[in-house]
Design a protein around this motif. Structure first.
Motif, PDB file in Angstrom:
ATOM      1  N   PRO A 204       0.826  -1.211   0.000  1.00  0.00           N
ATOM      2  CA  PRO A 204       0.000   0.000   0.000  1.00  0.00           C
ATOM      3  C   PRO A 204       0.866   1.269   0.000  1.00  0.00           C
ATOM      4  CG  PRO A 204      -0.820  -1.583   1.600  1.00  0.00           C
ATOM      5  CD  PRO A 204       0.489  -2.133   1.094  1.00  0.00           C
ATOM      6  N   GLY A 205       0.679   2.116  -1.013  1.00  0.00           N
ATOM      7  CA  GLY A 205       1.437   3.376  -1.088  1.00  0.00           C
ATOM      8  C   GLY A 205       2.833   3.246  -1.664  1.00  0.00           C
ATOM      9  N   ILE A 206       3.237   2.048  -2.059  1.00  0.00           N
ATOM     10  CA  ILE A 206       4.596   1.863  -2.609  1.00  0.00           C
ATOM     11  C   ILE A 206       4.498   1.239  -4.000  1.00  0.00           C
ATOM     12  CG2 ILE A 206       6.898   0.878  -2.261  1.00  0.00           C
ATOM     13  CD1 ILE A 206       6.335   0.683   0.714  1.00  0.00           C
ATOM     14  N   HIS A 207       4.898   2.010  -5.014  1.00  0.00           N
ATOM     15  CA  HIS A 207       4.874   1.528  -6.398  1.00  0.00           C
ATOM     16  C   HIS A 207       6.290   1.195  -6.860  1.00  0.00           C
ATOM     17  CE1 HIS A 207       0.786   3.100  -6.552  1.00  0.00           C
ATOM     18  NE2 HIS A 207       0.639   2.432  -7.683  1.00  0.00           N
ATOM     19  N   ALA A 208       6.431   0.037  -7.496  1.00  0.00           N
ATOM     20  CA  ALA A 208       7.732  -0.337  -8.077  1.00  0.00           C
ATOM     21  C   ALA A 208       7.843   0.253  -9.473  1.00  0.00           C
ATOM     22  CB  ALA A 208       7.855  -1.849  -8.139  1.00  0.00           C
ATOM     23  N   ILE A 209       9.029   0.756  -9.783  1.00  0.00           N
ATOM     24  CA  ILE A 209       9.312   1.280 -11.122  1.00  0.00           C
ATOM     25  C   ILE A 209      10.474   0.458 -11.688  1.00  0.00           C
ATOM     26  CG2 ILE A 209      10.095   3.294 -12.440  1.00  0.00           C
ATOM     27  CD1 ILE A 209       8.868   5.040 -10.224  1.00  0.00           C
ATOM     28  N   ASP A 210      10.227  -0.122 -12.848  1.00  0.00           N
ATOM     29  CA  ASP A 210      11.210  -0.945 -13.521  1.00  0.00           C
ATOM     30  C   ASP A 210      12.449  -0.111 -13.878  1.00  0.00           C
ATOM     31  OD1 ASP A 210      11.609  -3.474 -14.363  1.00  0.00           O
ATOM     32  OD2 ASP A 210      10.400  -3.333 -16.193  1.00  0.00           O
ATOM     33  N   CYS A 211      13.624  -0.521 -13.446  1.00  0.00           N
ATOM     34  CA  CYS A 211      14.854   0.245 -13.717  1.00  0.00           C
ATOM     35  C   CYS A 211      15.971  -0.683 -14.192  1.00  0.00           C
ATOM     36  CB  CYS A 211      15.299   0.980 -12.453  1.00  0.00           C
ATOM     37  SG  CYS A 211      14.254   2.376 -12.035  1.00  0.00           S
ATOM     38  N   PRO A 212      15.753  -1.426 -15.272  1.00  0.00           N
ATOM     39  CA  PRO A 212      16.724  -2.433 -15.677  1.00  0.00           C
ATOM     40  C   PRO A 212      18.040  -1.829 -16.157  1.00  0.00           C
ATOM     41  CG  PRO A 212      15.076  -2.124 -17.399  1.00  0.00           C
ATOM     42  CD  PRO A 212      14.644  -1.281 -16.223  1.00  0.00           C
ATOM     43  N   GLY A 213      19.080  -2.619 -16.114  1.00  0.00           N
ATOM     44  CA  GLY A 213      20.389  -2.179 -16.598  1.00  0.00           C
ATOM     45  C   GLY A 213      21.454  -2.561 -15.587  1.00  0.00           C
ATOM     46  N   HIS A 214      21.392  -1.930 -14.405  1.00  0.00           N
ATOM     47  CA  HIS A 214      22.371  -2.279 -13.358  1.00  0.00           C
ATOM     48  C   HIS A 214      22.281  -3.784 -13.103  1.00  0.00           C
ATOM     49  CE1 HIS A 214      24.978  -1.994  -9.982  1.00  0.00           C
ATOM     50  NE2 HIS A 214      24.043  -2.243  -9.091  1.00  0.00           N
ATOM     51  N   ALA A 258      24.569  -0.136 -21.193  1.00  0.00           N
ATOM     52  CA  ALA A 258      23.755   0.807 -21.975  1.00  0.00           C
ATOM     53  C   ALA A 258      22.368   0.952 -21.346  1.00  0.00           C
ATOM     54  CB  ALA A 258      23.638   0.331 -23.417  1.00  0.00           C
ATOM     55  N   GLY A 259      21.821  -0.152 -20.883  1.00  0.00           N
ATOM     56  CA  GLY A 259      20.519  -0.111 -20.210  1.00  0.00           C
ATOM     57  C   GLY A 259      20.580   0.708 -18.933  1.00  0.00           C
ATOM     58  N   ALA A 260      21.701   0.593 -18.203  1.00  0.00           N
ATOM     59  CA  ALA A 260      21.849   1.349 -16.948  1.00  0.00           C
ATOM     60  C   ALA A 260      21.898   2.849 -17.230  1.00  0.00           C
ATOM     61  CB  ALA A 260      23.100   0.901 -16.201  1.00  0.00           C
ATOM     62  N   ILE A 261      22.567   3.244 -18.328  1.00  0.00           N
ATOM     63  CA  ILE A 261      22.627   4.673 -18.688  1.00  0.00           C
ATOM     64  C   ILE A 261      21.221   5.171 -19.043  1.00  0.00           C
ATOM     65  CG2 ILE A 261      23.464   6.339 -20.402  1.00  0.00           C
ATOM     66  CD1 ILE A 261      26.051   4.612 -20.574  1.00  0.00           C
ATOM     67  N   ALA A 262      20.508   4.399 -19.852  1.00  0.00           N
ATOM     68  CA  ALA A 262      19.156   4.810 -20.267  1.00  0.00           C
ATOM     69  C   ALA A 262      18.242   4.950 -19.046  1.00  0.00           C
ATOM     70  CB  ALA A 262      18.587   3.800 -21.263  1.00  0.00           C
ATOM     71  N   THR A 263      18.336   4.001 -18.125  1.00  0.00           N
ATOM     72  CA  THR A 263      17.527   4.072 -16.903  1.00  0.00           C
ATOM     73  C   THR A 263      17.907   5.297 -16.086  1.00  0.00           C
ATOM     74  OG1 THR A 263      17.024   1.730 -16.727  1.00  0.00           O
ATOM     75  CG2 THR A 263      17.144   2.946 -14.673  1.00  0.00           C
ATOM     76  N   ARG A 264      19.208   5.546 -15.926  1.00  0.00           N
ATOM     77  CA  ARG A 264      19.649   6.702 -15.122  1.00  0.00           C
ATOM     78  C   ARG A 264      19.110   7.994 -15.732  1.00  0.00           C
ATOM     79  NH1 ARG A 264      24.019   4.836 -13.832  1.00  0.00           N
ATOM     80  NH2 ARG A 264      25.158   5.283 -15.728  1.00  0.00           N
ATOM     81  N   ARG A 265      19.199   8.115 -17.050  1.00  0.00           N
ATOM     82  CA  ARG A 265      18.696   9.338 -17.707  1.00  0.00           C
ATOM     83  C   ARG A 265      17.183   9.485 -17.491  1.00  0.00           C
ATOM     84  NH1 ARG A 265      21.592  12.727 -19.913  1.00  0.00           N
ATOM     85  NH2 ARG A 265      23.673  12.384 -20.768  1.00  0.00           N
ATOM     86  N   ARG A 266      16.453   8.382 -17.596  1.00  0.00           N
ATOM     87  CA  ARG A 266      14.993   8.432 -17.428  1.00  0.00           C
ATOM     88  C   ARG A 266      14.623   8.828 -15.992  1.00  0.00           C
ATOM     89  NH1 ARG A 266      11.647   4.013 -15.978  1.00  0.00           N
ATOM     90  NH2 ARG A 266      13.355   2.571 -16.409  1.00  0.00           N
ATOM     91  N   ILE A 267      15.303   8.231 -15.023  1.00  0.00           N
ATOM     92  CA  ILE A 267      14.998   8.517 -13.612  1.00  0.00           C
ATOM     93  C   ILE A 267      15.413   9.949 -13.251  1.00  0.00           C
ATOM     94  CG2 ILE A 267      15.620   7.868 -11.231  1.00  0.00           C
ATOM     95  CD1 ILE A 267      13.609   5.967 -12.529  1.00  0.00           C
ATOM     96  N   PHE A 268      16.567  10.397 -13.746  1.00  0.00           N
ATOM     97  CA  PHE A 268      17.000  11.785 -13.487  1.00  0.00           C
ATOM     98  C   PHE A 268      15.989  12.761 -14.064  1.00  0.00           C
ATOM     99  CE2 PHE A 268      21.950  11.275 -13.131  1.00  0.00           C
ATOM    100  CZ  PHE A 268      21.780  10.594 -11.942  1.00  0.00           C
TER     101      PHE A 268
END
Ligand SMILES: [Zn+2]
Length: 313
Positions: A204-214, A258-268
Motif C-alpha cells: 500500500p502506497g509503494i509503487h515499483a518502477i522498472d529500472c533495468p540495466g544495473h 547501456a541499459g543502466a545509462i538509459a535508466t539513469r537518464r529516465r529517472i534523473f
C-alpha cells in the motif's frame, strides 16, 4: 587567592572523546507515513569501478565536492517505511558479512531505532547484489534475520540470479561468482515466503518502477502518501558526485551498461521534472535529496535536517 572558576574546573572529569559516530538513523515524514533511513555503514573503494568517464575528470569532481581522495567512500543505506495500521516494511537488507566490516550495520541500527526485525512484515529488494541482499540471513547459523517478512522482489531478478544458464556464463569470474553465491545463499531460504513482482503497487502506497540495466530486475520504489512523494531510486548512482554530473558514467558491475545509462537518464529526468524528493541506497547518509538540472547534467541538493518532523498526532 584561587579563582573559584578554576577550582570548579579542577573538580570536573576530563571530557570523553567520542570514537564512533551516533547510530545512523534518520526519520522523514512522507504524508502520514514515516520513512527512516537506516545506515548499513559504508564501503571504501577505488575509481577503477567507474566506466565511460576519464579518471582525471572523476577525480576533479570528487575533489571539488571535498570528498576523500584517492578513491571513493560509498554510503550503504537501507530504509524502513512505516504507515499507520500496518507492519513495518524494510527496503533492502544491506551487506551482512559479505563485504567490509565498515558495512553490515543494518541490524545494529534497526535496534538503535527501536525496531525489532521480527516485526518486519515485508522486505522489498531493489536488486540482489550483496550490498542489498547480504543481510537477509545469518550465514553461520542460517537463521532468517527477517523471519516473519514476505520477500518482495522483481521476478526478473529472481530469474537471473537463480538461473543455472546465467551462472554458467560468468563461471570463472571471481567477482561475479561471489555475487551469485551471495544472492543464492541469502534468498533461497526465503523462497517459501517470496512474492515476485513485475511493476505497479507492491505494498500500500509503494509503487515499483522498472529500472533495468544495473541488474535485470533492478527497481526503484515510489512512496506516496497524501500529497507527498519520495522516490527511492535504488542504485541509479554509486558515486553521486560523478554520475549525477555525468550521467553516462557507469560502473563495472552494471550487467547491461547501456541499459543502466538509459535508466539513469529516465529517472534523473523524472526526478528533476517532477521535483521529486529522492533517496538512494548509495547517496550520502541520510540520503534525502533533490535533483536539479545543471549544465549538461544534474546536481544533487541534499535536503536539510527535517526540523519540522513530528510524530503522528
Ligand atoms: Zn549497490
Amino acid at each position: 587567592m584561587t579563582d573559584p572558576r578554576e577550582q570548579a574546573a579542577a573538580s570536573l572529569p576530563n571530557a570523553e572523546i567520542p570514537n564512533t559516530q551516533i547510530p545512523g538513523v534518520y526519520h522523514r515524514r512522507i504524508g502520514d507515513m514515516v520513512v527512516s533511513a537506516i545506515s548499513d555503514g559504508y564501503l571504501d573503494g577505488n575509481l577503477e569501478v567507474l566506466i565511460n568517464v576519464d579518471r582525471s575528470e572523476a577525480e576533479r569532481l570528487l575533489g571539488e565536492a571535498f570528498r576523500p581522495l584517492p578513491g571513493r567512500r560509498t554510503s550503504v543505506n537501507t530504509f524502513v517505511v512505516r504507515a499507520p495500521g500496518q507492519p513495518a516494511v524494510v527496503i533492502d537488507a544491506g551487506s551482512g558479512t559479505y563485504l567490509f566490516d565498515t558495512a553490515g550495520q543494518q541490524q545494529k541500527n534497526l535496534a538503535a531505532a527501536g525496531i525489532d526485525a521480527k516485526d518486519i512484515g515485508a522486505v522489498l529488494l531493489t536488486h540482489m547484489h550483496p550490498d542489498h541482499a547480504g543481510g537477509l540471513l545469518d550465514p553461520d547459523t542460517k537463521a532468517l534475520l527477517f523471519p516473519n517478512a514476505e520477500l518482495v522482489v522483481h521476478e526478473k531478478e529472481l530469474a537471473h540470479w537463480l538461473d543455472e544458464g546465467e551462472y554458467a556464463k560468468i563461471a570463472g569470474n571471481p567477482m561475479h561468482e561471489r555475487f551469485f553465491g551471495c544472492a543464492r545463499e541469502q534468498v533461497t531460504p526465503y523462497l517459501g515466503q517470496t512474492r515476485p513482482f513485475t511493476a505497479g503497487e507492491v505494498m500500500p502506497g509503494i509503487h515499483a518502477i522498472d529500472c533495468p540495466g544495473h541488474t535485470p530486475g533492478h527497481s526503484s520504489f515510489l512512496i506516496t502518501s497524501g500529497n507527498e512523494s519520495l522516490l527511492i531510486w535504488g542504485d541509479t548512482v554509486h558515486v553521486p558526485e560523478v554520475q549525477v554530473a555525468l550521467p553516462e558514467t557507469g560502473v563495472t558491475y552494471d550487467i547491461d551498461p547501456a541499459g543502466a545509462i538509459a535508466t539513469r537518464r529516465r529517472i534523473f529526468d523524472m526526478a528533476a521534472s517532477e521535483r521529486l524528493l529522492v533517496a538512494g541506497l548509495h547517496l550520502h547518509f541520510p540520503a534525502f535529496s533533490w535533483l536539479k538540472r545543471q549544465g549538461a547534467g544534474y546536481a544533487l541538493v541534499p535536503e536539510a535536517w527535517d526540523q519540522a518532523f513530528r510524530p503522528a498526532p
